[in-house]
Scaffold this active site. Structure first.
Site, PDB file in Angstrom:
ATOM      1  N   SER A   1       5.503   5.006   8.871  1.00  0.00           N
ATOM      2  CA  SER A   1       4.888   4.746   7.566  1.00  0.00           C
ATOM      3  C   SER A   1       5.836   5.194   6.463  1.00  0.00           C
ATOM      4  O   SER A   1       6.388   6.290   6.525  1.00  0.00           O
ATOM      5  CB  SER A   1       3.570   5.496   7.432  1.00  0.00           C
ATOM      6  OG  SER A   1       3.106   5.442   6.090  1.00  0.00           O
TER       7      SER A   1
ATOM      8  N   ASN B   1       5.645  -1.945  11.596  1.00  0.00           N
ATOM      9  CA  ASN B   1       4.884  -1.381  10.491  1.00  0.00           C
ATOM     10  C   ASN B   1       5.224  -2.149   9.213  1.00  0.00           C
ATOM     11  O   ASN B   1       5.881  -3.192   9.257  1.00  0.00           O
ATOM     12  CB  ASN B   1       5.217   0.112  10.346  1.00  0.00           C
ATOM     13  CG  ASN B   1       4.051   0.920   9.817  1.00  0.00           C
ATOM     14  OD1 ASN B   1       3.307   0.475   8.957  1.00  0.00           O
ATOM     15  ND2 ASN B   1       3.900   2.148  10.321  1.00  0.00           N
TER      16      ASN B   1
ATOM     17  N   LYS C   1       5.181   3.100  17.189  1.00  0.00           N
ATOM     18  CA  LYS C   1       5.163   2.089  16.136  1.00  0.00           C
ATOM     19  C   LYS C   1       6.401   2.259  15.271  1.00  0.00           C
ATOM     20  O   LYS C   1       6.661   3.345  14.742  1.00  0.00           O
ATOM     21  CB  LYS C   1       3.896   2.190  15.281  1.00  0.00           C
ATOM     22  CG  LYS C   1       3.725   1.014  14.322  1.00  0.00           C
ATOM     23  CD  LYS C   1       2.313   0.931  13.776  1.00  0.00           C
ATOM     24  CE  LYS C   1       2.090  -0.354  12.992  1.00  0.00           C
ATOM     25  NZ  LYS C   1       0.696  -0.517  12.552  1.00  0.00           N
TER      26      LYS C   1
ATOM     27  N   ASN D   1       0.834  -1.189   0.000  1.00  0.00           N
ATOM     28  CA  ASN D   1       0.000   0.000   0.000  1.00  0.00           C
ATOM     29  C   ASN D   1       0.876   1.250   0.000  1.00  0.00           C
ATOM     30  O   ASN D   1       1.963   1.263   0.568  1.00  0.00           O
ATOM     31  CB  ASN D   1      -0.954  -0.009   1.205  1.00  0.00           C
ATOM     32  CG  ASN D   1      -0.388   0.706   2.415  1.00  0.00           C
ATOM     33  OD1 ASN D   1      -0.465   1.938   2.519  1.00  0.00           O
ATOM     34  ND2 ASN D   1       0.197  -0.060   3.340  1.00  0.00           N
TER      35      ASN D   1
ATOM     36  N   ASN E   1       4.904   5.975   3.493  1.00  0.00           N
ATOM     37  CA  ASN E   1       4.101   6.590   2.439  1.00  0.00           C
ATOM     38  C   ASN E   1       3.854   8.080   2.610  1.00  0.00           C
ATOM     39  O   ASN E   1       3.140   8.685   1.826  1.00  0.00           O
ATOM     40  CB  ASN E   1       2.763   5.854   2.329  1.00  0.00           C
ATOM     41  CG  ASN E   1       2.957   4.390   1.997  1.00  0.00           C
ATOM     42  OD1 ASN E   1       3.765   4.056   1.140  1.00  0.00           O
ATOM     43  ND2 ASN E   1       2.248   3.518   2.690  1.00  0.00           N
ATOM     44  N   THR E   2       4.425   8.678   3.655  1.00  0.00           N
ATOM     45  CA  THR E   2       4.404  10.130   3.823  1.00  0.00           C
ATOM     46  C   THR E   2       5.845  10.609   3.690  1.00  0.00           C
ATOM     47  O   THR E   2       6.710  10.161   4.447  1.00  0.00           O
ATOM     48  CB  THR E   2       3.824  10.525   5.196  1.00  0.00           C
ATOM     49  OG1 THR E   2       2.454  10.131   5.262  1.00  0.00           O
ATOM     50  CG2 THR E   2       3.929  12.033   5.411  1.00  0.00           C
TER      51      THR E   2
ATOM     52  N   PHE F   1      -1.745   8.062   4.532  1.00  0.00           N
ATOM     53  CA  PHE F   1      -2.540   8.641   5.636  1.00  0.00           C
ATOM     54  C   PHE F   1      -3.822   9.296   5.116  1.00  0.00           C
ATOM     55  O   PHE F   1      -4.190  10.408   5.519  1.00  0.00           O
ATOM     56  CB  PHE F   1      -1.734   9.682   6.430  1.00  0.00           C
ATOM     57  CG  PHE F   1      -0.665   9.116   7.330  1.00  0.00           C
ATOM     58  CD1 PHE F   1      -0.507   7.749   7.511  1.00  0.00           C
ATOM     59  CD2 PHE F   1       0.200   9.977   7.996  1.00  0.00           C
ATOM     60  CE1 PHE F   1       0.494   7.247   8.342  1.00  0.00           C
ATOM     61  CE2 PHE F   1       1.206   9.487   8.839  1.00  0.00           C
ATOM     62  CZ  PHE F   1       1.346   8.116   9.003  1.00  0.00           C
TER      63      PHE F   1
END
Length: 339
Positions: free
Chosen positions: A179, A246, A217, A116, A181-182, A120
């Site tokens: 994450s 994560n 996390k 993915n 993805n940011t 967010f």
């Protein structure tokens, strides 16, 4: 039944569309009188020996739903009927944001994995708070992050907004700096900015009528040196514990055609590394703090391995999608049998 009939049908369609379709159906079914009770009877395993007291909270069982599944706290009451001991909502940010452009969610069927790059996507923390006011007794974790447009040097403010907004409505907090993805978010995992952020939240926590557990996390891609830094940071800031792990940027061992898609990978290939991180943190810290184990749990044995490695609780995400809700029941039954 799920793996024979339901999953093959759902896997015919776009993963993100299926996610929202499934949410709608779960919501609809639970509105029919008596259905919630039937679901609970099918999937819940209630036994005193399953209860766990971790960072001052009592969990009815040690199997939770990881963040990312119910980002906006739209379905936590209904999802708890599948036998989860706790539900983690989020990741939530102060302001609503669309996330990254679609298509951004990919199944890797041959690997039993998902990639993915959602970014967010959520409706903002204040919308989620309104829904959390309807909590019917579910133990809730609040996973918080920063908006994409917020520079790292101002990240403390975003996390503070989310912390204050959620304080009355969640049982514990999770600080998500892992994450992939940011843009630049993982830079906040470095020792200095991470210590500063966690200490800032702890300082706010001490001003509240009752302090709530704050967890961190972490990514599975951290080196041993970085994991030792995490142990030091947890001890210094006195946060309650760690969630390991994560999603990963690694693509080692994958065989699916879409393995080269960018984003974080979750699922079965992550199981071994996630367990390694749990074991490392537990051993090197002398079990100084609780760990929630997540990553690649697709059967009861995977969960038992994480508990044996040092996890106090476990969470599901991708395994729940591939194996179905019976996975929760199977894990809880296996835990009982292992006692």
């Amino acid at each position: 039944m799920y793996k024979i009939f339901i999953r093959p049908f759902l896997f015919l369609f776009d993963p993100e569309k299926v996610h929202y379709f499934t949410f709608s159906w779960i919501k609809f079914l639970n509105q029919i009188p008596g259905v919630s009770s039937v679901i609970r009877k099918m999937f819940e395993v209630n036994h005193p020996k399953l209860k766990r007291t971790v960072f001052g909270l009592e969990f009815k069982n040690p199997v939770g739903l990881a963040a990312g599944f119910d980002k906006d706290a739209k379905l936590f009451n209904e999802l708890s009927n599948f036998g989860f001991g706790f539900i983690e909502i989020g990741t939530l940010t102060p302001k609503p944001q669309e996330g990254n452009p679609k298509k951004r969610l990919f199944r890797l069927k041959e690997d039993e994995a998902i990639i993915n790059r959602m970014g967010f996507n959520n409706g903002g923390v204040f919308e989620a708070v309104e829904r959390l006011k309807n909590n019917k007794g579910v133990l809730i974790g609040g996973n918080i992050g920063k908006n994409k447009v917020t520079p790292n040097e101002d990240a403390d403010s975003d996390y503070e907004i989310c912390f204050n907004a959620l304080y009355d409505y969640v049982d514990y907090f999770v600080v998500n700096v892992s994450s992939p993805n940011t843009p630049n978010l993982r830079a906040l995992q470095e020792k200095e900015p991470l210590t500063k952020l966690l200490q800032h939240l702890q300082n706010i926590n001490t001003t509240k009528p009752k302090q709530k557990p704050i967890l961190l996390k972490i990514a599975p891609d951290l080196t041993d040196s970085q994991l030792l830094d995490i142990i030091d940071i947890v001890k210094e800031t006195k946060i309650a514990g760690v969630i390991a792990t994560n999603t990963t940027l690694s693509r080692e061992g994958l065989t699916s055609d879409n393995k080269k898609e960018t984003g974080g990978m979750s699922g079965k290939p992550l199981e071994k590394r996630s367990t390694e991180v749990i074991r490392f943190l537990s051993l090197k810290s002398n079990q100084a703090f609780p760990i929630i184990g997540v990553g690649g749990i697709h059967d009861a044995e995977d969960a038992l391995e994480k508990l044996a490695a040092g996890a106090s609780l476990v969470q599901l995400y991708t395994g729940f999608i591939y194996e179905g809700p019976a996975l929760v029941k199977n894990i809880n039954k296996a835990i009982l049998e292992s006692l």
